[in-house]
Design an enzyme around this catalytic site. Sequence first.
Site, PDB file in Angstrom:
ATOM      1  N   ASP B  93       6.695   1.014  -2.281  1.00  0.00           N
ATOM      2  CA  ASP B  93       6.106   2.282  -2.697  1.00  0.00           C
ATOM      3  C   ASP B  93       5.816   3.102  -1.441  1.00  0.00           C
ATOM      4  O   ASP B  93       6.074   2.660  -0.320  1.00  0.00           O
ATOM      5  CB  ASP B  93       4.874   2.052  -3.562  1.00  0.00           C
ATOM      6  CG  ASP B  93       3.736   1.394  -2.795  1.00  0.00           C
ATOM      7  OD1 ASP B  93       3.859   1.218  -1.559  1.00  0.00           O
ATOM      8  OD2 ASP B  93       2.734   1.046  -3.420  1.00  0.00           O
ATOM      9  N   ASP B 268       6.938  -2.219 -12.506  1.00  0.00           N
ATOM     10  CA  ASP B 268       6.194  -3.129 -11.631  1.00  0.00           C
ATOM     11  C   ASP B 268       4.783  -3.195 -12.150  1.00  0.00           C
ATOM     12  O   ASP B 268       4.275  -2.222 -12.728  1.00  0.00           O
ATOM     13  CB  ASP B 268       6.159  -2.624 -10.182  1.00  0.00           C
ATOM     14  CG  ASP B 268       5.128  -1.514 -10.000  1.00  0.00           C
ATOM     15  OD1 ASP B 268       5.424  -0.368 -10.371  1.00  0.00           O
ATOM     16  OD2 ASP B 268       4.006  -1.797  -9.528  1.00  0.00           O
TER      17      ASP B 268
END
Lengths: 378, 378
Positions: B93, B268
């Site tokens: 991320d 996720d």
Amino acid sequence: MPSSFFFRLTATDGAARLGEIATPHGVVHTPAFMPVGTQAAIKGVHHDDVRAAGTEILLGNTYHLMLRPSAERVAALGGLHAFMRWPYPILTDSGGFQVMSLANLRKVAEEGVTFRSHLDGAMIALTPERAVEVQILLGSDIAMQLDECVRLPAERSEIERAMQLSLRWAERCKRAFEKAALGQALFGIVQGGDDQNLREASARALAAISFDGYALGGLAVGETQDVMLKVVAETAPMLPADKPRYLMGVGTPADILEAVARGIDMFDCVMPTRNGRHGLAFTRFGPINIKNAHHAEDPRPLDAESRCPAARDFSRAYLHHLFRAGEALGGTLLSIVNLYYYQDVMVGARAAIAAGRFADYLAQSRAQWAAKSDRQES
Amino acid sequence: MPSSFFFRLTATDGAARLGEIATPHGVVHTPAFMPVGTQAAIKGVHHDDVRAAGTEILLGNTYHLMLRPSAERVAALGGLHAFMRWPYPILTDSGGFQVMSLANLRKVAEEGVTFRSHLDGAMIALTPERAVEVQILLGSDIAMQLDECVRLPAERSEIERAMQLSLRWAERCKRAFEKAALGQALFGIVQGGDDQNLREASARALAAISFDGYALGGLAVGETQDVMLKVVAETAPMLPADKPRYLMGVGTPADILEAVARGIDMFDCVMPTRNGRHGLAFTRFGPINIKNAHHAEDPRPLDAESRCPAARDFSRAYLHHLFRAGEALGGTLLSIVNLYYYQDVMVGARAAIAAGRFADYLAQSRAQWAAKSDRQES
């Protein structure tokens, strides 16, 4: 699967002994190291990894298991082997040592010991008969007599009182053990502190009662390594040669090999897992404190030639990071590394005794640990 | 090994999509679930177990890794794959979400975000260019643009401001990413909260910039499941059909299947490991809270027919005991159980889409979870 306990001495090399213990759950090759599964688990390590490390026998703690989940519940669930899904040999201690170290308001009397549970404050009585009953309920392959263990240094009178009480408890445990299942074994525990006359009296009296094996208790409780090894060297020869000898709660790889050299067959210790959780790896190169800053950028594994995947596959930098970051995986990986290393030390000891070169193995191990070639620990 | 990023849509079933993402570290079959390896480790679980569960791609957190051990150190040690010894695909991320949720004294400006590290209090600047640089240093297969994520509910003006800022950052990330290695991919992130006009504007603007994939950000941040699924259902069709779509931070198995039904390809979530550590097992029978007292004497495994050894081999009574006794192994085993179950849900989803029966799979899964046949959770 053998139906009853049996010890066979297969070779000796000086005082060092090579042997096999047959139990209802398989054979244990001695000298043997038993990882400690206090609460029916090796802290932080999956059973499969404990086994893969080469572990043939585990130790379970009667004190913890009788308090939680209780021996009766474990028995209802099929015994400790089934409960924890460890189908290999298990030795249980008697609870005496933990009562001494963990419980509050402990009171020792002729009948037994009463203590306040460290979990819920309940008053609990642990007699020799109850200690045996609990271990029969747990279904361990090897049970230990209840004893009273005295921290060193201590007055001789105090050591003698506890030793004599432990002997009387040994007799009561032996009688209570007659109800055990075929194949379960009971070990007596030699007490007597650092007083060799007391140790000798204890050893001879226990041999007269006749046990399946004999432990040395009351060591690794504050004395120096020299004192411990002296007691071991002088006491082991007084024990029946045809029964296994177990040095309780010992120790570092060096302690273990020195005690093997003096005739000990079995060991247990929390060090591989406790020290692993705290960042200390036992390796061929001596101990490595992975939390030290100089590992932060070291791409090397702990030991590229280890049989242990965790020692080969992860860099010191990564292991260091896991500890710095508080990731529990770090403690797990170092515990695994240590369990493999301890078992490798035992494999090496057994091979050396078989080949009649144990003294060389001990000297080489000492030299390797001391060389610090790989640790840079300053 | 493919040398560059590539997405291939292989089947559709209603809005549900079956696909493959090729990356420099292997192929990911979609719909895919990515376990979260925040600090270069899946909490409490060995990489080998993560892989054995069926994991094809992990998520790593830029925020945590840039603070410790630092992106530069990871790069010096060969990149994130080598550092953590995970040779399979990794998505990182951008750090934006953690800055919002973890950092103190966060200040968002046009240039980027500045914040005080939660570790040592240092002031750190994270610009779109730095977020990309860090992810290039980490060497992840898929990098995410820096965005600003707003907690819901929020004022429309605040949602729009953050969405527009995220779009400008998206352009800067795209430019900065030109230095990335061949095969690395960059995803844009659709923002816009629960306002469908803003979501649409964000999606169309990102598509105009052109990314390798598109994420839906700013969901699972306080809104209801209904709101989340409505945004997903209305936004997914506006994204290019030939690129993967990733719903960030979602969710339960039910959330995931509902989002697959609405056209999402990647997910996720920390739930499998976080909930596992807290005693909650995700199973075919719905969630099981292993700490509940009624499991204490239950000899049944969590799921005798599971592909996961931990779900088959250990009794509920033993798992219950591990949690009651505070043994970390309990959290590890339930995390493993959950990782297997999440991946099984994805395997089932992919098979169902391939067979054109995803609606049935979703309905059956819902019914099975709701039946409570095996959980007795009251």
